[in-house]
Design an enzyme around this catalytic site. Structure first.
Site, short mmCIF file in Angstrom:
data_model
loop_
_atom_site.label_atom_id
_atom_site.label_comp_id
_atom_site.label_asym_id
_atom_site.label_seq_id
_atom_site.Cartn_x
_atom_site.Cartn_y
_atom_site.Cartn_z
N ASN A 10 -2.74 16.74 2.10
CA ASN A 10 -3.10 16.36 3.47
C ASN A 10 -3.80 17.54 4.13
O ASN A 10 -3.15 18.50 4.56
CB ASN A 10 -1.82 15.98 4.24
CG ASN A 10 -2.11 15.62 5.69
OD1 ASN A 10 -3.27 15.45 6.07
ND2 ASN A 10 -1.06 15.52 6.49
N LYS A 12 -5.39 17.58 6.91
CA LYS A 12 -5.37 17.54 8.39
C LYS A 12 -6.78 17.85 8.92
O LYS A 12 -7.76 17.42 8.32
CB LYS A 12 -4.30 18.50 8.92
CG LYS A 12 -2.95 18.27 8.22
CD LYS A 12 -1.80 19.00 8.81
CE LYS A 12 -0.52 18.67 8.05
NZ LYS A 12 0.67 19.26 8.61
N HIS A 95 1.91 9.65 10.21
CA HIS A 95 2.24 11.08 10.09
C HIS A 95 2.88 11.55 11.41
O HIS A 95 2.47 11.11 12.49
CB HIS A 95 0.98 11.89 9.78
CG HIS A 95 1.32 13.31 9.42
ND1 HIS A 95 1.60 14.25 10.37
CD2 HIS A 95 1.46 13.92 8.22
CE1 HIS A 95 1.90 15.40 9.76
NE2 HIS A 95 1.82 15.22 8.46
N GLU A 97 2.51 14.11 13.11
CA GLU A 97 1.56 14.67 14.09
C GLU A 97 0.87 13.54 14.86
O GLU A 97 0.59 13.66 16.05
CB GLU A 97 0.55 15.58 13.38
CG GLU A 97 1.22 16.90 12.98
CD GLU A 97 0.62 17.59 11.78
OE1 GLU A 97 -0.50 17.25 11.36
OE2 GLU A 97 1.29 18.49 11.24
N GLU A 167 9.26 13.23 5.54
CA GLU A 167 8.77 14.51 6.07
C GLU A 167 9.60 14.93 7.28
O GLU A 167 9.30 14.54 8.42
CB GLU A 167 7.30 14.37 6.49
CG GLU A 167 6.38 14.06 5.33
CD GLU A 167 5.01 14.70 5.53
OE1 GLU A 167 4.56 15.41 4.64
OE2 GLU A 167 4.42 14.51 6.61
N GLY A 173 4.85 22.57 8.41
CA GLY A 173 4.06 23.69 8.91
C GLY A 173 4.90 24.85 9.43
O GLY A 173 4.39 25.73 10.11
N SER A 212 6.35 21.96 4.14
CA SER A 212 6.33 23.33 3.58
C SER A 212 6.52 23.38 2.07
O SER A 212 7.15 24.30 1.55
CB SER A 212 7.34 24.23 4.30
OG SER A 212 7.01 24.32 5.68
P1 PGA Z 1 3.02 21.33 5.43
O1 PGA Z 1 2.58 19.89 5.97
O2 PGA Z 1 3.02 21.26 3.94
O3 PGA Z 1 1.98 22.27 5.96
O4 PGA Z 1 4.39 21.59 5.98
C1 PGA Z 1 3.02 18.71 5.36
C2 PGA Z 1 2.48 17.51 6.08
O5 PGA Z 1 2.33 17.58 7.31
O6 PGA Z 1 2.18 16.48 5.47
#
Ligand code: PGA
Length: 251
Positions: A10, A12, A95, A97, A167, A173, A212
């Site tokens: 992903n 983003k 997601h 976000e 998630e 993140g 992460s």
């Molecule tokens: P990350 O993001 O690996 O940077 O924690 C995962 C995601 O948002 O799908």
């Protein structure tokens, strides 16, 4: 039941077309000849060139969102048909976000899931609790609510065409990964929730962990019996790191 592992990158709001193609030049030769499925999720602007570069490779391409309507006055939005038109095969939906920053609702997701399936796209549905919910011991309740609401309009026999990504928001993140035990427990719970709709589909549905994931922790997370792959954000931006995570799943 053996489920083919799936690793999704992903990106983003990262990578121009040039950067995406540079990434592919490094990633494609580094992928194992046989092994997990790999899905790249670039920004809309890079979808077409990434699809073109991945033709005749095993890599699939996903969008990071789509609108539930066929067409209409929805400025800034993109439909399932528009994604298919580009050769996109998968789509991330829900997601955290999008839920937190762009008011994505369970009601909209309940429409997006069947729309994506009817169009022939493979949805990757994200669910997960935030830190306060985990601390208050509400993880099971939150996951159950999201799974029930988001999949409400999906026919039971189609549930195995969806990929679900667990998630935990506190791990996205942040560099704070769920422990392999926490990931397994939540993913098993999601599988159980799907089983209440269709036991066979629950055996077949792939459930990923995201939050992460990096080369150093991928193997132990992917070794969990119910964890069928990973949705990778930050560590998917470097081809070498993402290739190492794919390799961890191929073992
Ligand atoms: P990350 O993001 O690996 O940077 O924690 C995962 C995601 O948002 O799908």
């Amino acid at each position: 039941m053996s489920r083919t592992p799936l690793l999704a990158a992903n990106w983003k709001m990262h990578k121009t077309v040039g950067e995406a193609l540079e990434f592919l030049d490094a990633l494609l030769p580094a992928l194992p000849a046989e092994g997990p499925e790999v899905v790249l999720c670039p920004a809309y602007t890079a979808l077409a060139p990434v699809v073109a570069r991945c033709v005749e490779t095993p890599v699939r391409v996903a969008a990071q969102n789509m609108h539930q309507a066929e067409s209409g006055a929805f400025t800034g939005e993109v439909s399932a048909a528009m994604l298919l038109d580009l050769g996109v095969e998968d789509v991330i939906l829900g997601h955290s976000e999008r839920r937190a920053l762009f008011a994505e609702s369970d009601e909209a997701l309940a429409e997006k899931l069947p729309t994506a399936l009817e169009a022939g796209l493979e949805p990757i549905l994200c669910v997960g609790e935030d830190e306060a919910q985990r601390d208050a011991d509400q993880t099971a309740e939150v996951l159950t609510r999201q799974i029930e609401a988001d999949l409400a309009a999906v026919e039971p026999e189609h549930l195995d065409r969806i990929v679900i990504a667990y998630e935990p928001i506190w791990a996205i993140g942040t560099g704070r990964t769920a422990t392999p035990e926490q990931a397994q427990e939540a993913v098993a719970l999601i599988r159980e929730r799907v089983a209440t709709r269709d036991a066979g589909a629950a055996e077949r549905v792939r459930i990923l962990y995201g939050g992460s994931v990096k080369p150093a922790n991928a193997a132990e997370l992917l070794a969990q019996p119910d964890v069928d792959g990973a949705l990778v954000g930050g560590a998917s931006l470097e081809a070498a790191d993402f290739a190492a995570i794919v390799a961890a799943a191929a073992r």
